[in-house]
Scaffold this active site. Structure first.
Site, PDB file in Angstrom:
ATOM      1  N   ASP A  13       0.834  -1.296   0.025  1.00 33.56           N
ATOM      2  CA  ASP A  13       0.043   0.011   0.116  1.00 33.56           C
ATOM      3  C   ASP A  13       0.934   1.391   0.125  1.00 33.56           C
ATOM      4  OD1 ASP A  13      -2.414  -1.643   0.333  1.00 33.56           O
ATOM      5  OD2 ASP A  13      -2.295  -1.716   2.372  1.00 33.56           O
ATOM      6  N   LYS A  16       1.805   2.209  -5.200  1.00 36.21           N
ATOM      7  CA  LYS A  16       2.379   1.746  -6.295  1.00 36.21           C
ATOM      8  C   LYS A  16       1.502   1.818  -7.486  1.00 36.21           C
ATOM      9  CE  LYS A  16       2.375  -2.446  -4.146  1.00 36.21           C
ATOM     10  NZ  LYS A  16       2.274  -1.989  -2.919  1.00 36.21           N
ATOM     11  N   GLY A  40      -4.565  -4.292  -3.558  1.00 36.62           N
ATOM     12  CA  GLY A  40      -5.744  -3.059  -4.035  1.00 36.62           C
ATOM     13  C   GLY A  40      -4.866  -2.080  -4.519  1.00 36.62           C
ATOM     14  N   HIS A  41      -4.778  -1.616  -5.645  1.00 35.09           N
ATOM     15  CA  HIS A  41      -4.031  -0.446  -6.406  1.00 35.09           C
ATOM     16  C   HIS A  41      -4.963   0.502  -6.757  1.00 35.09           C
ATOM     17  CE1 HIS A  41      -0.588  -3.367  -7.189  1.00 35.09           C
ATOM     18  NE2 HIS A  41      -0.769  -3.350  -5.765  1.00 35.09           N
ATOM     19  N   GLN A 225       2.240  -5.881  -3.182  1.00 34.51           N
ATOM     20  CA  GLN A 225       2.646  -6.143  -1.752  1.00 34.51           C
ATOM     21  C   GLN A 225       3.642  -5.332  -1.599  1.00 34.51           C
ATOM     22  OE1 GLN A 225       1.604  -9.544  -3.410  1.00 34.51           O
ATOM     23  NE2 GLN A 225      -0.465  -8.624  -2.844  1.00 34.51           N
TER      24      GLN A 225
HETATM   25  P1  GDP Z   1      -0.826   0.262  -3.729  1.00 28.59           P
HETATM   26  O1  GDP Z   1      -1.251  -0.899  -2.826  1.00 28.59           O
HETATM   27  O2  GDP Z   1       0.773   0.543  -3.149  1.00 28.59           O
HETATM   28  O3  GDP Z   1      -1.038   0.543  -4.981  1.00 28.59           O
HETATM   29  O4  GDP Z   1      -1.341   1.497  -2.527  1.00 28.59           O
HETATM   30  P2  GDP Z   1      -2.902   1.887  -2.181  1.00 28.59           P
HETATM   31  O5  GDP Z   1      -3.640   2.263  -3.368  1.00 28.59           O
HETATM   32  O6  GDP Z   1      -3.603   0.502  -1.709  1.00 28.59           O
HETATM   33  O7  GDP Z   1      -2.746   2.794  -1.128  1.00 28.59           O
HETATM   34  C1  GDP Z   1      -2.077   3.987  -1.475  1.00 28.59           C
HETATM   35  C2  GDP Z   1      -3.413   5.129  -1.066  1.00 28.59           C
HETATM   36  O8  GDP Z   1      -2.636   6.208  -0.996  1.00 28.59           O
HETATM   37  C3  GDP Z   1      -4.225   5.172  -2.142  1.00 28.59           C
HETATM   38  O9  GDP Z   1      -5.674   5.461  -1.550  1.00 28.59           O
HETATM   39  C4  GDP Z   1      -3.810   6.392  -2.917  1.00 28.59           C
HETATM   40  O10 GDP Z   1      -4.978   7.162  -3.668  1.00 28.59           O
HETATM   41  C5  GDP Z   1      -3.230   7.332  -1.883  1.00 28.59           C
HETATM   42  N1  GDP Z   1      -2.015   7.993  -2.444  1.00 28.59           N
HETATM   43  C6  GDP Z   1      -1.029   7.781  -3.125  1.00 28.59           C
HETATM   44  N2  GDP Z   1      -0.059   8.443  -3.138  1.00 28.59           N
HETATM   45  C7  GDP Z   1      -0.699   9.515  -2.352  1.00 28.59           C
HETATM   46  C8  GDP Z   1       0.022  11.019  -1.831  1.00 28.59           C
HETATM   47  O11 GDP Z   1       1.123  11.326  -2.253  1.00 28.59           O
HETATM   48  N3  GDP Z   1      -0.683  11.576  -0.829  1.00 28.59           N
HETATM   49  C9  GDP Z   1      -1.753  11.062  -0.339  1.00 28.59           C
HETATM   50  N4  GDP Z   1      -2.498  11.871   0.476  1.00 28.59           N
HETATM   51  N5  GDP Z   1      -2.326  10.064  -0.841  1.00 28.59           N
HETATM   52  C10 GDP Z   1      -1.636   9.124  -1.852  1.00 28.59           C
HETATM   53  P1  IMO Z   2      -1.090  -4.039  -2.200  1.00 21.49           P
HETATM   54  O1  IMO Z   2      -0.542  -4.573  -3.633  1.00 21.49           O
HETATM   55  C1  IMO Z   2      -1.028  -4.583   2.187  1.00 21.49           C
HETATM   56  C2  IMO Z   2      -0.928  -8.637   3.615  1.00 21.49           C
HETATM   57  C3  IMO Z   2      -2.271  -9.156   4.398  1.00 21.49           C
HETATM   58  C4  IMO Z   2      -1.574 -10.095   5.506  1.00 21.49           C
HETATM   59  C5  IMO Z   2      -0.410 -10.697   4.523  1.00 21.49           C
HETATM   60  C6  IMO Z   2      -0.964 -12.016   3.945  1.00 21.49           C
HETATM   61  O2  IMO Z   2      -2.223  -3.379  -2.138  1.00 21.49           O
HETATM   62  O3  IMO Z   2       0.166  -3.458  -1.565  1.00 21.49           O
HETATM   63  P2  IMO Z   2      -2.508 -13.011   1.841  1.00 21.49           P
HETATM   64  O4  IMO Z   2      -3.890 -12.452   1.819  1.00 21.49           O
HETATM   65  O5  IMO Z   2      -1.747 -12.191   0.727  1.00 21.49           O
HETATM   66  O6  IMO Z   2      -2.097 -14.067   2.318  1.00 21.49           O
HETATM   67  O7  IMO Z   2      -2.132 -12.008   3.161  1.00 21.49           O
HETATM   68  O8  IMO Z   2      -0.246  -9.869   3.445  1.00 21.49           O
HETATM   69  N1  IMO Z   2      -1.238  -8.152   2.411  1.00 21.49           N
HETATM   70  C7  IMO Z   2      -1.271  -7.040   1.970  1.00 21.49           C
HETATM   71  N2  IMO Z   2      -1.049  -5.746   2.705  1.00 21.49           N
HETATM   72  N3  IMO Z   2      -1.073  -4.341   0.705  1.00 21.49           N
HETATM   73  C8  IMO Z   2      -1.334  -5.534   0.132  1.00 21.49           C
HETATM   74  O9  IMO Z   2      -1.332  -5.492  -1.213  1.00 21.49           O
HETATM   75  C9  IMO Z   2      -1.228  -6.728   0.386  1.00 21.49           C
HETATM   76  N4  IMO Z   2      -1.535  -8.004   0.105  1.00 21.49           N
HETATM   77  C10 IMO Z   2      -1.393  -8.921   1.269  1.00 21.49           C
HETATM   78  O10 IMO Z   2      -2.723  -7.975   5.064  1.00 21.49           O
HETATM   79  O11 IMO Z   2      -1.049  -9.414   6.445  1.00 21.49           O
HETATM   80 MG    MG Z   3      -3.041  -1.670  -1.850  1.00 21.54          MG
END
Ligand code: GDP
Ligand code: IMO
Ligand code: MG
Length: 425
Positions: A13, A16, A40-41, A225
């Protein structure tokens, strides 16, 4: 731009999705190479929010090819929903813009049931998985009992493998996990429907990528991840079941290590983690709550509140080493506005000794104390800034210190969720 791998440098999270969406404008092909819909991106383009679980984050740009490579595990139902919702919005209208590897493994209903039942039985010792069946699907792959897309397309093979697996899985579900058995007929008819819908996308993606790179196409590999969730290098056993490090791209996409030009690590300006496991810089207090609120730190896959804490340079330095990072993108710098001082963990202390790497022993990792240094904060909001020189001096000093502590050059700073809220260096 040549071939770029983008990976998470913390516990997932990191942002990416946002960074891959941004870089995708300069790419021809975007590839997911491991993991599944545990990811979840989030992409924010204009006022439109898109959360992707399986389709690569290049999909919002016209004319790009999105590849779901062989190292992934795919829940076909989730993928179909994702494709349909994207198609309704006008994306993926050309079927040749999505390719699924024939070697990718299918997540089956029994994988999800086993994942959930095991977590329930573990109680407070649970891993905190996303409950999507990821671990059990990878287990079957390594046990050589998994079912791949290429098997689904061959109905005779699929029936035989499903029947064989279900005999064992039903026994395990009933006798060990005390759960309900599953009906083979029901699974068969659902999965044959999935085959009818997805069959058109299934191909030899390793061959496709080999040719694309040979023709000089610019390929972007999208990690899921983060390094600390890598099954070998993360905080085992509180990890996911695939290799999240950049090295995973070779096996996961079927390309040679000689084909990778750049590796960009993504990290937040602080740290978050979802699920259980050690987290040395965690802030289990009002400040942690503030980061969660300001940074909207709730999981994009499960909606769970993310645990929040200070930046951990031990973790990101280890990610730099294991991934061979050529650059670091720091996201969510805007969230730190108004916090003073800002703490950064530069080392761990355990049993009187100080060290600067992540220990493999889980009891040690759970007990280390972070060694912090304090840096001055800033008050100004950063969301509208687009150039390094415009950042408050304290924010620039913070970025510079992160570069020193992680030994990696910062190539991008993100100051908001929007595509344009980015400072490129
Ligand atoms: P990922 O799994 O690495 O793609 O990250 P996620 O999408 O799960 O979580 C990142 C969250 O931060 C999302 O809700 C993005 O919209 C938000 N986000 C990304 N970059 C920034 C930033 O620079 N500032 C803020 N405030 N939010 C951001
Ligand atoms: P993105 O790509 C954050 C974590 C779960 C748990 C562990 C194992 O959005 O960054 P799993 O279901 O993979 O067997 O769970 O890994 N986990 C993540 N945490 N971002 C993710 O993906 C994750 N995918 C798995 O919360 O701790
Ligand atoms: Mg994510």
């Amino acid at each position: 731009m040549g071939t770029i791998v983008v990976v998470g440098a913390q516990w997932g999270d990191e942002g990416k999705g946002k960074v891959v969406d941004l870089l995708a404008s300069e790419a021809d092909v975007v590839v997911r190479f491991h993991g599944g819909n545990n990811a979840g991106h989030t992409l924010m383009v204009g006022s439109e929010l898109t959360v992707l679980h399986l389709v690569p984050s290049g999909v919002l740009h016209a004319g790009k090819v999105c590849v779901i490579a062989g190292g992934t595990v795919v829940d076909p139902e989730v993928l179909i929903e994702e494709i349909e919702s994207l198609r309704k919005r006008g994306f993926l209208s050309d079927p040749s813009s999505l390719k699924i590897s024939e070697q990718a493994h299918l997540i089956m209903p029994y994988h999800k049931a086993i994942d959930l039942a095991r977590e329930k039985r573990r109680g407070s010792g649970k891993i905190g998985t996303t409950g999507r069946g990821i671990g059990p699907a990878y287990e079957d792959k390594v046990a050589r009992t998994g079912i791949r897309f290429v098997d689904l397309i061959d109905e005779t093979l699929f029936r035989a493998k499903l029947e064989r697996n279900l005999r064992e899985k039903n026994l395990y579900l009933r006798c060990v996990l005390e759960e309900k058995e599953m009906s083979g007929e029901e699974i068969l008819s659902r999965y044959l429907r999935f085959r009818d819908l997805l069959g058109q996308y299934v191909t030899d993606t390793a061959l496709y990528l080999h040719r694309a790179i040979g023709e000089g196409k610019r390929v972007l590999f999208e990690g899921a991840q983060g390094m600390m969730l890598d099954v070998d290098h993360g905080t085992y056993p509180f990890v996911t079941s695939s290799n999240t490090v950049a090295g995973g791209v070779c096996a996961g996409a079927g390309i040679s290590p000689r084909m990778v030009d750049e590796v960009i690590g993504i990290c937040k300006a602080y740290t978050t983690r979802v699920g259980s496991g050690p987290f040395p810089t965690e802030l289990d207090n009002e400040l942690g709550e503030r980061l969660r609120e300001e940074g909207r730190e709730f999981g994009s896959t499960t909606g769970r509140p993310r645990r929040c804490g200070w930046f951990d340079a031990v973790v990101v330095r280890q990610a730099a080493r294991l991934n061979g990072l050529t650059g670091l993108a720091i996201t969510k710098l805007d969230v730190l506005s108004g916090i003073d001082p800002i703490r950064v963990c530069r080392a761990y202390r355990y049993d009187g000794a100080e060290f600067a790497h992540v220990p493999a022993n889980e009891r040690v990792m759970a007990a280390v104390e972070p060694v912090f240094e304090d840096l001055p904060g800033w008050k100004e909001p950063l969301g509208d800034l687009r150039r390094l020189e415009e950042l408050p001096a304290a924010a620039r000093r913070y970025i510079h210190r992160l570069e020193e502590l992680t030994g990696t050059r910062v190539c991008m700073i993100s100051v908001g969720a929007g595509r344009e809220q980015t400072i490129r260096l």
